[in-house]
Motif scaffolding. Structure first.
Motif, PDB file in Angstrom:
ATOM      1  N   VAL A 128      20.088 -18.091  32.268  1.00  0.00           N
ATOM      2  CA  VAL A 128      19.642 -17.441  33.294  1.00  0.00           C
ATOM      3  C   VAL A 128      20.162 -15.964  33.227  1.00  0.00           C
ATOM      4  O   VAL A 128      20.703 -15.636  32.331  1.00  0.00           O
ATOM      5  CB  VAL A 128      20.353 -18.072  34.517  1.00  0.00           C
ATOM      6  CG1 VAL A 128      19.707 -19.345  35.109  1.00  0.00           C
ATOM      7  CG2 VAL A 128      21.624 -17.923  34.593  1.00  0.00           C
ATOM      8  N   ASN A 132      21.974 -14.410  38.278  1.00  0.00           N
ATOM      9  CA  ASN A 132      21.500 -15.432  38.765  1.00  0.00           C
ATOM     10  C   ASN A 132      22.557 -16.003  39.940  1.00  0.00           C
ATOM     11  O   ASN A 132      23.621 -16.174  39.580  1.00  0.00           O
ATOM     12  CB  ASN A 132      21.148 -16.775  37.814  1.00  0.00           C
ATOM     13  CG  ASN A 132      20.888 -17.797  38.603  1.00  0.00           C
ATOM     14  OD1 ASN A 132      21.436 -18.811  38.719  1.00  0.00           O
ATOM     15  ND2 ASN A 132      19.178 -17.930  38.555  1.00  0.00           N
ATOM     16  N   ILE A 170      12.176 -20.163  39.642  1.00  0.00           N
ATOM     17  CA  ILE A 170      10.983 -19.808  38.649  1.00  0.00           C
ATOM     18  C   ILE A 170      11.509 -20.491  37.320  1.00  0.00           C
ATOM     19  O   ILE A 170      12.456 -20.031  36.594  1.00  0.00           O
ATOM     20  CB  ILE A 170      10.887 -18.518  38.545  1.00  0.00           C
ATOM     21  CG1 ILE A 170      10.700 -17.367  39.734  1.00  0.00           C
ATOM     22  CG2 ILE A 170       9.987 -18.026  37.534  1.00  0.00           C
ATOM     23  CD1 ILE A 170       9.649 -18.029  40.454  1.00  0.00           C
ATOM     24  N   VAL A 172      11.100 -21.402  33.476  1.00  0.00           N
ATOM     25  CA  VAL A 172      10.195 -20.878  32.313  1.00  0.00           C
ATOM     26  C   VAL A 172      10.384 -21.853  31.089  1.00  0.00           C
ATOM     27  O   VAL A 172      11.635 -22.164  30.843  1.00  0.00           O
ATOM     28  CB  VAL A 172      10.733 -19.564  31.821  1.00  0.00           C
ATOM     29  CG1 VAL A 172       9.856 -18.877  30.988  1.00  0.00           C
ATOM     30  CG2 VAL A 172      10.748 -18.726  33.155  1.00  0.00           C
ATOM     31  N   LYS A 210      11.104 -13.284  29.975  1.00  0.00           N
ATOM     32  CA  LYS A 210      11.003 -13.837  31.403  1.00  0.00           C
ATOM     33  C   LYS A 210      12.235 -13.936  32.178  1.00  0.00           C
ATOM     34  O   LYS A 210      12.321 -13.651  33.621  1.00  0.00           O
ATOM     35  CB  LYS A 210      10.076 -15.221  31.778  1.00  0.00           C
ATOM     36  CG  LYS A 210       8.518 -14.739  31.159  1.00  0.00           C
ATOM     37  CD  LYS A 210       7.901 -14.050  32.257  1.00  0.00           C
ATOM     38  CE  LYS A 210       6.494 -13.941  31.730  1.00  0.00           C
ATOM     39  NZ  LYS A 210       5.473 -13.019  32.782  1.00  0.00           N
ATOM     40  N   VAL A 211      13.130 -14.609  31.551  1.00  0.00           N
ATOM     41  CA  VAL A 211      14.599 -14.826  32.271  1.00  0.00           C
ATOM     42  C   VAL A 211      15.179 -13.708  32.507  1.00  0.00           C
ATOM     43  O   VAL A 211      15.821 -13.383  33.463  1.00  0.00           O
ATOM     44  CB  VAL A 211      15.394 -15.921  31.120  1.00  0.00           C
ATOM     45  CG1 VAL A 211      16.832 -16.101  31.624  1.00  0.00           C
ATOM     46  CG2 VAL A 211      14.584 -17.390  31.281  1.00  0.00           C
ATOM     47  N   ASN A 214      13.848 -11.749  35.685  1.00  0.00           N
ATOM     48  CA  ASN A 214      13.942 -12.228  37.214  1.00  0.00           C
ATOM     49  C   ASN A 214      15.437 -13.023  37.155  1.00  0.00           C
ATOM     50  O   ASN A 214      15.607 -14.035  36.693  1.00  0.00           O
ATOM     51  CB  ASN A 214      13.073 -13.215  36.936  1.00  0.00           C
ATOM     52  CG  ASN A 214      12.543 -13.464  38.754  1.00  0.00           C
ATOM     53  OD1 ASN A 214      13.695 -13.534  39.415  1.00  0.00           O
ATOM     54  ND2 ASN A 214      11.454 -14.057  39.076  1.00  0.00           N
ATOM     55  N   TYR A 216      15.967 -15.059  39.619  1.00  0.00           N
ATOM     56  CA  TYR A 216      15.597 -16.261  40.098  1.00  0.00           C
ATOM     57  C   TYR A 216      14.910 -17.013  39.119  1.00  0.00           C
ATOM     58  O   TYR A 216      14.708 -18.447  39.527  1.00  0.00           O
ATOM     59  CB  TYR A 216      14.915 -16.208  41.233  1.00  0.00           C
ATOM     60  CG  TYR A 216      15.730 -15.425  42.561  1.00  0.00           C
ATOM     61  CD1 TYR A 216      16.674 -15.839  43.017  1.00  0.00           C
ATOM     62  CD2 TYR A 216      15.253 -14.020  42.933  1.00  0.00           C
ATOM     63  CE1 TYR A 216      17.455 -15.072  43.985  1.00  0.00           C
ATOM     64  CE2 TYR A 216      15.943 -13.396  43.615  1.00  0.00           C
ATOM     65  CZ  TYR A 216      17.079 -13.784  44.470  1.00  0.00           C
ATOM     66  OH  TYR A 216      17.772 -13.099  45.128  1.00  0.00           O
ATOM     67  N   ALA A 217      14.960 -16.921  37.748  1.00  0.00           N
ATOM     68  CA  ALA A 217      14.085 -17.633  36.847  1.00  0.00           C
ATOM     69  C   ALA A 217      15.342 -18.420  35.945  1.00  0.00           C
ATOM     70  O   ALA A 217      16.586 -17.890  36.029  1.00  0.00           O
ATOM     71  CB  ALA A 217      13.699 -16.673  35.902  1.00  0.00           C
ATOM     72  N   GLY A 219      15.410 -20.957  32.208  1.00  0.00           N
ATOM     73  CA  GLY A 219      14.839 -21.512  31.149  1.00  0.00           C
ATOM     74  C   GLY A 219      15.537 -22.151  29.983  1.00  0.00           C
ATOM     75  O   GLY A 219      16.797 -22.069  30.033  1.00  0.00           O
TER      76      GLY A 219
END
Length: 296
Positions: A128, A132, A170, A172, A210-211, A214, A216-217, A219
């Motif tokens: 994360v 996060n 989110i 991923v 992507k992580v 954000n 709140y993501a 993966g």
């Protein structure tokens, strides 16, 4: 060609395999002076870096091994996923496949005189953004919690812990047909499917981006990517075990996978010369520097 020696050509093309005459796979003869590798987007940059070092050091095959021709070293490295690498060997469009998972028996059966070299071990970390909200209150997730998050049973962060914000989780992942996702499905999810709302990243680099972007993501980032993005992503322990060189080597960290080079038959010629360098202390240092655990 900036960044390359005049005597050597090294190509790393993410997302597409080069269709080049494959020669004889592992059965390289002394006159074959070109090698092609295709497959895992995790392993391809590692092989690319080692190949760059090898060509800059030796320039010609005869310098690496006096029994080989006095010809320029030419090594092509491309990526398109572990399955693509295996298919390239089967179809004869590459000498070697780069694979970041166990090779299935059904795949081995399609490769005449199947052979593999294990060059390292990777792990998938539950990663994360450092901001996060869950990571702010704990650094460990149980396997059951991970399943609930990645399956979509937990849809917002406050469902994981009521003290967290009511923000959408989110998820991923890598593409669901890729090697990384196969490992994650096998080691963590079992028969439970990942949520259909998950963002499917085309490469491990794209997943990490992507992580990072954000808070709140969440993966599953490669252990190597974790090392290459220190301070930008962080990883949870899984059932109390943190991903480290030691826990990956001894198997106590459960989400791990081999880094393999697969091909046909026994090595010889230029393939043998490059593989010896890859497995040497110099090659092992590159593997470790790029965040993976080298093996003997």
């Amino acid at each position: 060609m900036k960044g390359f020696t005049k005597r050597a050509i090294l190509a790393a093309c993410v997302g597409a395999a080069m269709l080049i005459s494959a020669g004889c796979g592992f059965n390289q003869n002394a006159q074959n002076t070109q090698l092609t590798y295709n497959g895992s987007s995790t392993l391809a940059p590692v092989i690319s870096k080692i190949a760059t070092d090898f060509t800059e050091k030796n320039k010609t095959w005869s310098h690496a091994d006096s029994s080989l021709p006095d010809k320029d070293i030419t090594i092509y490295v491309s990526s398109g996923g572990s399955g693509t690498g295996i298919k390239a060997v089967i179809d004869g469009t590459a000498d070697f496949g780069l694979v970041a998972r166990e090779v299935k028996d059904s795949e081995k059966a399609k490769i005449k005189d199947y052979n593999e070299i294990k060059v390292g071990i990777d792990a998938l970390t539950i990663a994360v953004n450092p901001e996060n909200p869950l990571y702010a209150i704990k650094d460990n997730l149980t396997k059951e919690e991970i399943i609930k998050i990645f399956s979509g049973e937990y849809k917002t962060w406050n469902q994981v812990d009521p003290s967290l914000p009511n923000q959408e989780i989110i998820v991923v992942t890598r593409d669901l047909g890729g090697g990384a996702h196969e490992v994650f499905q096998q080691k963590i999810m079992g028969s439970v499917e990942v949520t259909k709302d998950a963002i499917q990243a085309p490469s491990m680099g794209a997943l990490v981006t992507k992580v990072k972007e954000n808070p709140y993501a969440i993966g599953y980032a490669s252990y190597g990517m974790l090392g290459q993005n220190k301070g930008q992503i962080v990883a949870f322990k899984v059932d109390g075990v943190a991903p480290t060189d030691e826990t990956i080597t001894d198997g106590s960290y459960m989400i791990q996978r081999p880094l393999l080079i697969v091909g046909k038959g026994n090595m010889g010629g230029v393939a043998d010369a490059f593989t010896k360098y890859l497995k040497s202390e110099e090659g092992r240092k590159v593997i470790h520097k790029m965040g993976f655990v080298p093996v003997n």
